[in-house]
Design a protein around this motif. Structure first.
Motif, PDB file in Angstrom:
ATOM      1  N   ARG A 198     -19.893  80.259  63.363  1.00 55.73           N
ATOM      2  CA  ARG A 198     -18.464  79.961  63.521  1.00 55.73           C
ATOM      3  C   ARG A 198     -18.224  78.639  64.245  1.00 55.73           C
ATOM      4  O   ARG A 198     -17.292  77.904  63.932  1.00 55.73           O
ATOM      5  N   PHE A 199     -19.060  78.346  65.238  1.00 56.33           N
ATOM      6  CA  PHE A 199     -18.756  77.242  66.152  1.00 56.33           C
ATOM      7  C   PHE A 199     -19.820  76.136  66.164  1.00 56.33           C
ATOM      8  O   PHE A 199     -19.748  75.237  66.995  1.00 56.33           O
ATOM      9  N   GLY A 200     -20.791  76.197  65.259  1.00 53.28           N
ATOM     10  CA  GLY A 200     -21.791  75.146  65.197  1.00 53.28           C
ATOM     11  C   GLY A 200     -22.720  75.103  66.391  1.00 53.28           C
ATOM     12  O   GLY A 200     -23.118  74.023  66.856  1.00 53.28           O
ATOM     13  N   LEU A 201     -23.072  76.266  66.913  1.00 56.76           N
ATOM     14  CA  LEU A 201     -23.980  76.352  68.052  1.00 56.76           C
ATOM     15  C   LEU A 201     -25.427  76.440  67.575  1.00 56.76           C
ATOM     16  O   LEU A 201     -25.703  76.847  66.451  1.00 56.76           O
ATOM     17  N   THR A 202     -26.344  76.108  68.448  1.00 53.25           N
ATOM     18  CA  THR A 202     -27.751  76.430  68.243  1.00 53.25           C
ATOM     19  C   THR A 202     -28.000  77.803  68.862  1.00 53.25           C
ATOM     20  O   THR A 202     -27.640  78.030  70.021  1.00 53.25           O
ATOM     21  N   ALA A 203     -28.573  78.731  68.108  1.00 50.83           N
ATOM     22  CA  ALA A 203     -28.815  80.092  68.598  1.00 50.83           C
ATOM     23  C   ALA A 203     -30.275  80.261  68.991  1.00 50.83           C
ATOM     24  O   ALA A 203     -31.180  79.869  68.254  1.00 50.83           O
ATOM     25  N   TYR A 204     -30.485  80.859  70.155  1.00 50.05           N
ATOM     26  CA  TYR A 204     -31.831  81.196  70.634  1.00 50.05           C
ATOM     27  C   TYR A 204     -31.953  82.709  70.665  1.00 50.05           C
ATOM     28  O   TYR A 204     -31.197  83.387  71.374  1.00 50.05           O
ATOM     29  N   HIS A 205     -32.906  83.250  69.892  1.00 50.40           N
ATOM     30  CA  HIS A 205     -33.104  84.695  69.808  1.00 50.40           C
ATOM     31  C   HIS A 205     -34.389  85.084  70.543  1.00 50.40           C
ATOM     32  O   HIS A 205     -35.494  84.749  70.132  1.00 50.40           O
ATOM     33  N   TYR A 206     -34.216  85.806  71.631  1.00 47.83           N
ATOM     34  CA  TYR A 206     -35.298  86.153  72.553  1.00 47.83           C
ATOM     35  C   TYR A 206     -36.454  86.859  71.849  1.00 47.83           C
ATOM     36  O   TYR A 206     -37.608  86.476  71.998  1.00 47.83           O
ATOM     37  N   ASP A 207     -36.149  87.891  71.073  1.00 45.46           N
ATOM     38  CA  ASP A 207     -37.214  88.664  70.430  1.00 45.46           C
ATOM     39  C   ASP A 207     -37.983  87.827  69.413  1.00 45.46           C
ATOM     40  O   ASP A 207     -39.197  87.978  69.266  1.00 45.46           O
ATOM     41  N   PHE A 208     -37.290  86.958  68.702  1.00 43.43           N
ATOM     42  CA  PHE A 208     -37.954  86.085  67.726  1.00 43.43           C
ATOM     43  C   PHE A 208     -38.994  85.211  68.419  1.00 43.43           C
ATOM     44  O   PHE A 208     -40.141  85.112  67.967  1.00 43.43           O
ATOM     45  N   HIS A 209     -38.614  84.593  69.519  1.00 45.24           N
ATOM     46  CA  HIS A 209     -39.548  83.712  70.220  1.00 45.24           C
ATOM     47  C   HIS A 209     -40.649  84.506  70.914  1.00 45.24           C
ATOM     48  O   HIS A 209     -41.791  84.039  71.000  1.00 45.24           O
ATOM     49  N   ASP A 210     -40.315  85.709  71.376  1.00 46.67           N
ATOM     50  CA  ASP A 210     -41.344  86.520  72.016  1.00 46.67           C
ATOM     51  C   ASP A 210     -42.435  86.891  71.024  1.00 46.67           C
ATOM     52  O   ASP A 210     -43.624  86.794  71.313  1.00 46.67           O
ATOM     53  N   ALA A 211     -42.024  87.301  69.832  1.00 43.06           N
ATOM     54  CA  ALA A 211     -42.997  87.726  68.823  1.00 43.06           C
ATOM     55  C   ALA A 211     -43.839  86.563  68.319  1.00 43.06           C
ATOM     56  O   ALA A 211     -44.985  86.763  67.899  1.00 43.06           O
ATOM     57  N   ARG A 212     -43.289  85.350  68.353  1.00 43.36           N
ATOM     58  CA  ARG A 212     -43.975  84.209  67.739  1.00 43.36           C
ATOM     59  C   ARG A 212     -44.560  83.220  68.735  1.00 43.36           C
ATOM     60  O   ARG A 212     -45.209  82.268  68.320  1.00 43.36           O
ATOM     61  N   GLY A 213     -44.345  83.408  70.030  1.00 44.75           N
ATOM     62  CA  GLY A 213     -44.873  82.445  70.977  1.00 44.75           C
ATOM     63  C   GLY A 213     -45.214  83.007  72.339  1.00 44.75           C
ATOM     64  O   GLY A 213     -46.262  82.693  72.906  1.00 44.75           O
ATOM     65  N   HIS A 214     -44.348  83.855  72.882  1.00 42.62           N
ATOM     66  CA  HIS A 214     -44.565  84.347  74.233  1.00 42.62           C
ATOM     67  C   HIS A 214     -45.839  85.184  74.338  1.00 42.62           C
ATOM     68  O   HIS A 214     -46.557  85.113  75.336  1.00 42.62           O
ATOM     69  N   VAL A 239     -38.674  81.412  78.480  1.00 45.28           N
ATOM     70  CA  VAL A 239     -37.358  81.204  77.862  1.00 45.28           C
ATOM     71  C   VAL A 239     -36.825  79.825  78.232  1.00 45.28           C
ATOM     72  O   VAL A 239     -36.338  79.078  77.373  1.00 45.28           O
ATOM     73  N   LEU A 240     -36.911  79.469  79.503  1.00 48.56           N
ATOM     74  CA  LEU A 240     -36.404  78.164  79.926  1.00 48.56           C
ATOM     75  C   LEU A 240     -37.168  77.033  79.260  1.00 48.56           C
ATOM     76  O   LEU A 240     -36.581  76.020  78.869  1.00 48.56           O
ATOM     77  N   ASP A 241     -38.482  77.201  79.113  1.00 51.00           N
ATOM     78  CA  ASP A 241     -39.270  76.197  78.385  1.00 51.00           C
ATOM     79  C   ASP A 241     -38.768  76.071  76.945  1.00 51.00           C
ATOM     80  O   ASP A 241     -38.628  74.960  76.416  1.00 51.00           O
ATOM     81  N   ASP A 242     -38.532  77.211  76.306  1.00 46.44           N
ATOM     82  CA  ASP A 242     -38.033  77.201  74.927  1.00 46.44           C
ATOM     83  C   ASP A 242     -36.683  76.495  74.827  1.00 46.44           C
ATOM     84  O   ASP A 242     -36.442  75.704  73.906  1.00 46.44           O
TER      85      ASP A 242
END
Length: 220
Positions: free
Chosen positions: A33-49, A101-104
């Motif tokens: 709706r607003f042209g934001l960049t979205a950060y999804h915690y579970d997505f990054h956890d599964a693929r990097g954390h 998360v902050l690094d991401d």
């Protein structure tokens, strides 16, 4: 994107809360709706954390130890601990992973505003980074809505790990999630941050509109 005086991101919009409350969908709709960049915690956890914790045991000792045990004996995670022990483990793990998360988020920094969502974005972790309390909101389901999600979301219906007692594992998970949801409400209250109770009466679009109104100073 501005940086706070401590060097942390200071203009991120945060959506935390409990499991199965619609956080991911709301963040995704806001981004569209607003042209934001979205950060999804579970997505990054599964693929990097997960890999970061395995590789850096000294930096993430609690997460590293949990992953090692989980890989060899899932019962140590889901069957043998009490739900309260599981909830305390989750809070310690979230605190460790918040540095990831902050690094991401730094890596995602761009000219667009950023909305971050996830159950590990706890009030006590987010609060020190806020320039304004309205930069964070926490979604928590009612018991009725939680039961509806359990019926309708296949991934919510059972623990995916191969455990010796699947029914007990699922019961432990559900009680852990209730304890964590209650704790989110308490911690948010301590920090003067808003909690939205999700009961299913609003469509996901309607819930997104409520969250957008809360974030409105940053969505112009």
């Amino acid at each position: 994107m501005r940086w706070g005086p401590s060097g942390e991101l200071s203009t991120v919009l945060w959506i935390g809360g409990a499991q199965w409350s619609g956080k991911s969908t709301v963040a995704w709709l806001l981004s569209r709706r607003f042209g934001l960049t979205a950060y999804h915690y579970d997505f990054h956890d599964a693929r990097g954390h997960y890999d970061r914790a395995l590789a850096q045991a000294a930096r993430y000792p609690h997460r590293h130890a949990w992953q090692t045990l989980q890989a060899h004996d899932p019962d140590t995670t889901w069957v043998r601990p009490s739900p309260r022990e599981m909830a305390e483990h989750s809070k310690r793990s979230h605190a460790e992973r918040f540095g990831m998360v902050l690094d991401d988020l730094r890596a995602l920094s761009s000219g667009r505003p950023l909305v971050a969502e996830g159950w590990g974005l706890r009030p006590e972790l987010v609060a020190p980074l806020l320039a304004d309390p309205r930069q964070a909101v926490f979604l928590v389901p009612t018991e009725g809505f939680r039961q509806r999600q359990l019926r309708e979301l296949p991934r919510a219906a059972k623990v995916s790990a191969a455990v010796s007692d699947p029914e007990r594992a699922q019961a432990n998970r559900l009680e852990r999630d209730r304890l964590l949801a209650d704790d989110v409400v308490d911690r948010a209250g301590e920090h003067g941050l808003r909690v939205i109770e999700v009961d299913g009466r609003l469509s996901v679009g309607g819930l997104t509109t409520v969250v957008a109104d809360h974030f409105s100073p940053w969505l112009t």
